[in-house]
Design a protein around this motif. Structure first.
Motif, PDB file in Angstrom:
ATOM      1  N   LYS A  99    -164.407 -65.017 -59.430  1.00 19.50           N
ATOM      2  CA  LYS A  99    -163.694 -64.197 -60.295  1.00 19.50           C
ATOM      3  C   LYS A  99    -164.839 -63.842 -61.465  1.00 19.50           C
ATOM      4  CE  LYS A  99    -158.984 -65.926 -59.757  1.00 19.50           C
ATOM      5  NZ  LYS A  99    -158.082 -64.572 -59.212  1.00 19.50           N
ATOM      6  N   ALA A 114    -158.754 -57.083 -68.051  1.00 20.26           N
ATOM      7  CA  ALA A 114    -158.462 -57.789 -69.181  1.00 20.26           C
ATOM      8  C   ALA A 114    -159.893 -58.220 -69.736  1.00 20.26           C
ATOM      9  CB  ALA A 114    -157.569 -59.312 -69.065  1.00 20.26           C
ATOM     10  N   VAL A 137    -155.448 -66.869 -70.717  1.00 22.76           N
ATOM     11  CA  VAL A 137    -155.312 -67.112 -69.247  1.00 22.76           C
ATOM     12  C   VAL A 137    -156.384 -67.872 -68.956  1.00 22.76           C
ATOM     13  CG1 VAL A 137    -154.976 -66.192 -66.851  1.00 22.76           C
ATOM     14  CG2 VAL A 137    -153.896 -65.176 -68.769  1.00 22.76           C
ATOM     15  N   LYS A 139    -158.531 -69.289 -65.825  1.00 18.48           N
ATOM     16  CA  LYS A 139    -159.030 -69.028 -64.057  1.00 18.48           C
ATOM     17  C   LYS A 139    -160.168 -69.725 -63.696  1.00 18.48           C
ATOM     18  CE  LYS A 139    -156.817 -64.523 -64.136  1.00 18.48           C
ATOM     19  NZ  LYS A 139    -156.793 -63.153 -63.760  1.00 18.48           N
ATOM     20  N   ALA A 149    -155.216 -69.755 -61.220  1.00 17.57           N
ATOM     21  CA  ALA A 149    -155.168 -68.852 -62.337  1.00 17.57           C
ATOM     22  C   ALA A 149    -153.813 -69.542 -63.186  1.00 17.57           C
ATOM     23  CB  ALA A 149    -154.438 -67.458 -62.028  1.00 17.57           C
ATOM     24  N   VAL A 151    -151.399 -69.206 -66.646  1.00 23.28           N
ATOM     25  CA  VAL A 151    -151.132 -68.302 -67.935  1.00 23.28           C
ATOM     26  C   VAL A 151    -150.608 -69.526 -68.771  1.00 23.28           C
ATOM     27  CG1 VAL A 151    -149.464 -66.575 -68.866  1.00 23.28           C
ATOM     28  CG2 VAL A 151    -150.473 -66.514 -66.536  1.00 23.28           C
ATOM     29  N   GLU A 181    -159.238 -65.422 -70.119  1.00 21.77           N
ATOM     30  CA  GLU A 181    -158.986 -64.207 -70.297  1.00 21.77           C
ATOM     31  C   GLU A 181    -157.904 -63.680 -71.193  1.00 21.77           C
ATOM     32  OE1 GLU A 181    -159.363 -62.047 -66.048  1.00 21.77           O
ATOM     33  OE2 GLU A 181    -157.263 -61.722 -66.246  1.00 21.77           O
ATOM     34  N   ASP A 182    -157.962 -62.380 -71.690  1.00 22.49           N
ATOM     35  CA  ASP A 182    -156.725 -62.133 -72.336  1.00 22.49           C
ATOM     36  C   ASP A 182    -155.730 -61.817 -71.810  1.00 22.49           C
ATOM     37  OD1 ASP A 182    -158.745 -61.945 -74.155  1.00 22.49           O
ATOM     38  OD2 ASP A 182    -158.917 -59.651 -74.217  1.00 22.49           O
ATOM     39  N   PHE A 183    -154.407 -62.222 -72.078  1.00 21.20           N
ATOM     40  CA  PHE A 183    -153.085 -61.988 -71.649  1.00 21.20           C
ATOM     41  C   PHE A 183    -152.739 -60.522 -71.754  1.00 21.20           C
ATOM     42  CE2 PHE A 183    -148.588 -61.813 -71.686  1.00 21.20           C
ATOM     43  CZ  PHE A 183    -148.276 -62.596 -70.724  1.00 21.20           C
ATOM     44  N   LEU A 184    -152.349 -59.931 -70.193  1.00 16.96           N
ATOM     45  CA  LEU A 184    -151.879 -58.540 -70.562  1.00 16.96           C
ATOM     46  C   LEU A 184    -150.578 -58.478 -70.232  1.00 16.96           C
ATOM     47  CD1 LEU A 184    -154.751 -57.004 -68.154  1.00 16.96           C
ATOM     48  CD2 LEU A 184    -154.644 -57.170 -70.931  1.00 16.96           C
ATOM     49  N   GLU A 188    -146.393 -55.977 -62.502  1.00 18.37           N
ATOM     50  CA  GLU A 188    -147.540 -56.229 -61.637  1.00 18.37           C
ATOM     51  C   GLU A 188    -147.379 -55.348 -60.272  1.00 18.37           C
ATOM     52  OE1 GLU A 188    -149.002 -60.334 -60.836  1.00 18.37           O
ATOM     53  OE2 GLU A 188    -147.871 -60.951 -62.463  1.00 18.37           O
ATOM     54  N   MET A 269    -152.242 -55.241 -63.281  1.00 15.16           N
ATOM     55  CA  MET A 269    -151.085 -55.423 -64.114  1.00 15.16           C
ATOM     56  C   MET A 269    -150.844 -53.888 -64.930  1.00 15.16           C
ATOM     57  SD  MET A 269    -148.829 -57.181 -65.642  1.00 15.16           S
ATOM     58  CE  MET A 269    -149.428 -59.119 -65.925  1.00 15.16           C
ATOM     59  N   LEU A 279    -156.166 -57.636 -62.360  1.00 14.52           N
ATOM     60  CA  LEU A 279    -155.992 -59.066 -62.373  1.00 14.52           C
ATOM     61  C   LEU A 279    -156.826 -59.617 -61.527  1.00 14.52           C
ATOM     62  CD1 LEU A 279    -152.182 -59.484 -62.938  1.00 14.52           C
ATOM     63  CD2 LEU A 279    -153.854 -59.298 -64.605  1.00 14.52           C
ATOM     64  N   GLU A 280    -156.986 -59.369 -60.355  1.00 20.69           N
ATOM     65  CA  GLU A 280    -157.598 -59.896 -59.366  1.00 20.69           C
ATOM     66  C   GLU A 280    -158.127 -58.979 -58.128  1.00 20.69           C
ATOM     67  OE1 GLU A 280    -156.097 -63.114 -56.881  1.00 20.69           O
ATOM     68  OE2 GLU A 280    -154.343 -61.887 -56.672  1.00 20.69           O
TER      69      GLU A 280
HETATM   70  P1  AMP Z   1    -154.440 -64.083 -60.307  1.00 18.64           P
HETATM   71  O1  AMP Z   1    -154.830 -65.050 -59.164  1.00 18.64           O
HETATM   72  O2  AMP Z   1    -155.750 -63.748 -60.971  1.00 18.64           O
HETATM   73  O3  AMP Z   1    -153.851 -62.606 -59.786  1.00 18.64           O
HETATM   74  O4  AMP Z   1    -153.516 -64.501 -61.034  1.00 18.64           O
HETATM   75  C1  AMP Z   1    -152.439 -65.029 -60.690  1.00 18.64           C
HETATM   76  C2  AMP Z   1    -151.058 -64.589 -61.445  1.00 18.64           C
HETATM   77  O5  AMP Z   1    -151.468 -65.046 -63.122  1.00 18.64           O
HETATM   78  C3  AMP Z   1    -151.026 -63.012 -61.407  1.00 18.64           C
HETATM   79  O6  AMP Z   1    -150.327 -62.581 -60.550  1.00 18.64           O
HETATM   80  C4  AMP Z   1    -150.291 -62.719 -62.925  1.00 18.64           C
HETATM   81  O7  AMP Z   1    -148.785 -62.942 -62.736  1.00 18.64           O
HETATM   82  C5  AMP Z   1    -150.876 -63.943 -63.845  1.00 18.64           C
HETATM   83  N1  AMP Z   1    -152.027 -63.296 -64.737  1.00 18.64           N
HETATM   84  C6  AMP Z   1    -153.278 -63.424 -64.210  1.00 18.64           C
HETATM   85  N2  AMP Z   1    -154.062 -62.689 -64.960  1.00 18.64           N
HETATM   86  C7  AMP Z   1    -153.258 -62.586 -66.278  1.00 18.64           C
HETATM   87  C8  AMP Z   1    -153.681 -61.839 -67.405  1.00 18.64           C
HETATM   88  N3  AMP Z   1    -154.575 -61.440 -67.717  1.00 18.64           N
HETATM   89  N4  AMP Z   1    -152.564 -61.560 -68.279  1.00 18.64           N
HETATM   90  C9  AMP Z   1    -151.291 -61.777 -67.857  1.00 18.64           C
HETATM   91  N5  AMP Z   1    -151.044 -62.421 -66.711  1.00 18.64           N
HETATM   92  C10 AMP Z   1    -151.906 -62.635 -65.984  1.00 18.64           C
END
Ligand code: AMP
Length: 424
Positions: A99, A114, A137, A139, A149, A151, A181-184, A188, A269, A279-280
């Protein structure tokens, strides 16, 4: 087909649907793929054996389902052995397997995502967290099977998570580097695109359900269900995803000498203003997203996977409109996701109805011929229909009729989408 989960069963099903005369091998496959393919008892991480089997069977091309073998260089090894493969090189798969790397690429390419910082030193991470607004967040940078990840509502929780990953090593090597990471806010959306590194075909987007319980409650899981299409999707949004996310990312990868080929999965997001924040990235089909995206593809699209592998892909359309709708309900074992029980005998009625396909995810057939649960996510019950509402109803009804001790599943897959459609 490399892999043995619901995604790979769905891929075999889609390949067979588009080209019924295809001869398929699955490694290791599962009792579901066994109905469509010859299963070869080779683990997805046994790279030497996979390469040898691909050559021995003289396959036309290989599709790699899961991320771990891609990150470990299976696609590189197959290519080096002269076997065409659908799936990125290990270097290109770093978009998922690191990541920290993905954030670096996005920052350099101007892809909306983010704000974040990457740390290997726990004290530096804690200092940064201490000055961060809540929520935030944390990760793990490496592959963590969906557990990486977190939150965090508070800085205290974020600090505890950073310590767990960096100091206690709760996720092993995957957590030795963390991204804070900043929360967004927003909604999704999973946008998957086929690419040969240059050309891009966007597949119908899907939405998945990460939490174990109805109403998005309970612990995070690998995914308890999914549906496609998603009402949030518009041509304008997909055009933005292409222009602001997919194209610059592919260009950046090519510039780094790691051209990306395969399926690029952007977990987005989407903000209220319509900004597709990443987000990923995943370097393969989502599981369970594949189990709803593949069924709504127009006929013939899976031929593109082989064409991409062979370098002869010349797609006509840049965006594929969905045909109908699909909803999948994941049936999980008792104790999932923490400590799934295995061994329960499974009964699948033979009259689940037209357009209901049961994809196997964690099953085996024992010596006595009894189908048994082996994994956390056991079966994916996909229903195909004219609308999401219709498919959701039939997926839920079929999920209820399949029996095994300890079965857990969500009864509200696609509920939000149905409410949105109802309001529209
Ligand atoms: P990821 O594996 O990075 O996709 O993160 C898993 C889940 O965490 C995502 O599907 C989102 O629901 C939540 N998430 C990850 N990053 C963020 C972010 N920056 N802001 C808000 N929710 C996040």
């Amino acid at each position: 087909m490399v892999g043995g989960g619901g995604r790979e069963h769905a891929l075999c099903w889609a390949l067979q649907r588009d080209a019924p005369s295809t001869t398929l091998f699955a490694a290791p496959g599962n009792p579901g793929t066994a109905q469509l393919a010859t299963n070869l008892p080779i683990a997805v991480t046994a790279i030497d054996e996979l390469v040898a089997a691909a050559r021995a069977q003289r396959v036309d091309f290989v599709i790699v389902g899961p991320e771990a073998p891609l990150a470990a260089g299976l696609a590189d090894r197959l290519r080096a052995a002269g076997v065409p493969v659908f799936g990125p090189s290990a270097r290109a798969a770093r978009l998922e397997s690191s990541k920290a790397f993905a954030k670096e690429v996005m920052a350099a390419a101007g892809v909306p995502t983010a704000g974040s910082r990457t740390f290997t030193d726990v004290n530096q991470a804690l200092t940064y967290i201490d000055a961060h607004v809540e929520p935030l967040v944390v990760k793990a940078s490496g592959l963590a099977g969906g557990k990486g990840a977190v939150v965090c509502e508070t800085r205290t929780a974020a600090a505890a998570t950073a310590r767990a990953f960096l100091t206690d090593g709760t996720l092993g090597a995957a957590g030795r580097e963390v991204v804070v990471e900043d929360f967004l806010e927003g909604e999704e959306l999973s946008v998957l695109a086929l690419t040969d590194g240059e050309r891009i075909v966007i597949l119908p987007p899907a939405q998945d359900h990460k939490r174990l319980g109805d109403g998005d409650t309970g612990p995070n899981t690998g995914g308890m269900g999914a549906y496609a299409p998603v009402g949030l999707t518009s041509p304008a949004l997909l055009a933005r995803v292409r222009r602001e996310v997919l194209e610059p990312t592919l260009r950046a990868m090519a510039d780094r000498g790691a051209p990306y080929q395969g399926v690029l999965y952007a977990g987005l997001m989407v903000s209220a203003e319509g900004v597709p924040n990443v987000l990923e990235f995943n370097c393969r089909f989502g599981d369970p997203e594949a189990q709803v995206i593949l069924p709504v593809l127009p006929p013939g699209v899976t031929a593109g996977l082989g064409a991409i592998a062979l370098g002869s892909w010349r797609p006509e359309l840049g965006v594929l409109a969905p045909v109908g709708a699909a909803v999948t309900t994941v049936l999980a074992a008792r104790g999932y996701p923490d400590k799934p029980e295995t061994g329960a005998a499974i009964e699948i009625p033979t009259d689940l109805g037209e357009d209901v396909v049961v994809f196997h995810a964690g099953t085996t057939v024992d010596a006595g011929g009894v189908l048994r649960a082996t994994g956390g996510r056991v079966l994916n019950v996909t229903a195909i229909g004219a609308t999401v509402r219709d498919a959701a109803r039939r997926s839920a009804a079929a999920a209820e009729r399949i029996r095994f001790a300890g079965k857990q599943y969500r009864r509200d897959i696609a509920r939000r989408e149905i409410a949105r459609a109802g309001a529209a």
